[in-house]
Structure formats: structure tokens, C-alpha cells
Design an enzyme around this catalytic site. Structure first.
Site, short mmCIF file in Angstrom:
data_model
loop_
_atom_site.label_atom_id
_atom_site.label_comp_id
_atom_site.label_asym_id
_atom_site.label_seq_id
_atom_site.Cartn_x
_atom_site.Cartn_y
_atom_site.Cartn_z
N ASN A 271 35.79 0.44 32.58
CA ASN A 271 35.67 -0.25 31.10
C ASN A 271 36.37 0.74 30.05
O ASN A 271 36.99 0.21 29.08
CB ASN A 271 34.24 0.06 30.81
CG ASN A 271 33.36 -1.08 30.80
OD1 ASN A 271 33.72 -2.21 30.98
ND2 ASN A 271 31.98 -1.01 30.90
N HIS B 299 35.54 -3.20 27.24
CA HIS B 299 34.19 -3.71 27.75
C HIS B 299 34.48 -5.06 28.04
O HIS B 299 33.94 -5.73 29.09
CB HIS B 299 33.10 -3.61 26.64
CG HIS B 299 32.74 -2.38 26.62
ND1 HIS B 299 32.08 -1.67 27.39
CD2 HIS B 299 32.97 -1.35 25.61
CE1 HIS B 299 31.73 -0.35 27.51
NE2 HIS B 299 32.39 -0.15 26.17
N ASP C 201 33.62 -6.89 31.61
CA ASP C 201 32.93 -7.82 31.80
C ASP C 201 33.73 -8.88 32.74
O ASP C 201 32.94 -9.59 33.63
CB ASP C 201 32.72 -8.59 30.44
CG ASP C 201 31.45 -7.68 29.77
OD1 ASP C 201 30.85 -6.95 30.15
OD2 ASP C 201 31.33 -8.13 28.41
N ASP D 267 26.41 -2.57 36.25
CA ASP D 267 27.31 -2.57 37.50
C ASP D 267 26.51 -2.59 38.57
O ASP D 267 26.87 -2.05 39.86
CB ASP D 267 28.46 -1.46 37.44
CG ASP D 267 27.62 -0.09 37.43
OD1 ASP D 267 26.45 0.07 37.32
OD2 ASP D 267 28.18 1.06 37.71
#
Length: 81
Positions: A13, A18, A22, A48
Site C-alpha cells: 500500500n 491504496h 486494492d 489483507d
């Protein structure tokens, strides 16, 4: 049951943002589903974390599948970073 917690996901991340993180999670979900198709039910438990429910699976089979999934995670992380 196999519980999967993606190691070093915070670093992913931080390096990809982010949105990039994703995308890695989505990619992993697809890879997991492809690996366990017809053998297990996959669910995402948190950021996660995933869990696999594997009916009619003994310890040896679960260990083999867990090993396969570890390789799947490593492949996805290498490609995602």
C-alpha cells in the site's frame, strides 16, 4: 480451513498507494479462486486476510494447498511491486 494473511501488505500500500493495493488484493482473489476452483470456498475476511473452507480435506491435502497458495501470493506480490 486455511487462513491467509498477506505479509508485507502495508508495504505494498505504501509503495503502490491504496488503489494499487486494492488491485493487488483483487488479483490475489482471482488467483486464489482459480487455484481452488471446485475444491474450496473463498472469502475475504478483512483488508489483507482471506479464509478458505475446504470440505472433505485431510491435513496433508490442506498443507499442500496452503503451499500452493503461498506461491500464488509470492507471485502476485512480485508482479504487483
Amino acid at each position: 480451513m486455511i487462513w491467509i494473511d498477506i505479509d508485507r501488505f502495508k508495504q505494498i500500500n505504501e509503495s503502490l498507494g491504496h488503489q494499487g493495493g486494492d488491485e493487488v488484493i483483487k488479483d490475489l482473489a482471482v488467483r486464489f479462486r482459480n487455484r481452488v476452483s471446485g475444491r474450496a470456498e473463498l472469502s475475504r475476511m478483512g483488508g489483507d486476510e482471506f479464509v478458505l473452507l475446504i470440505p472433505k480435506c485431510d491435513r496433508s491435502q490442506a498443507q499442500m494447498l496452503a503451499s500452493e497458495l503461498t506461491c500464488t501470493v509470492d507471485e502476485a506480490i512480485i508482479m504487483g511491486t
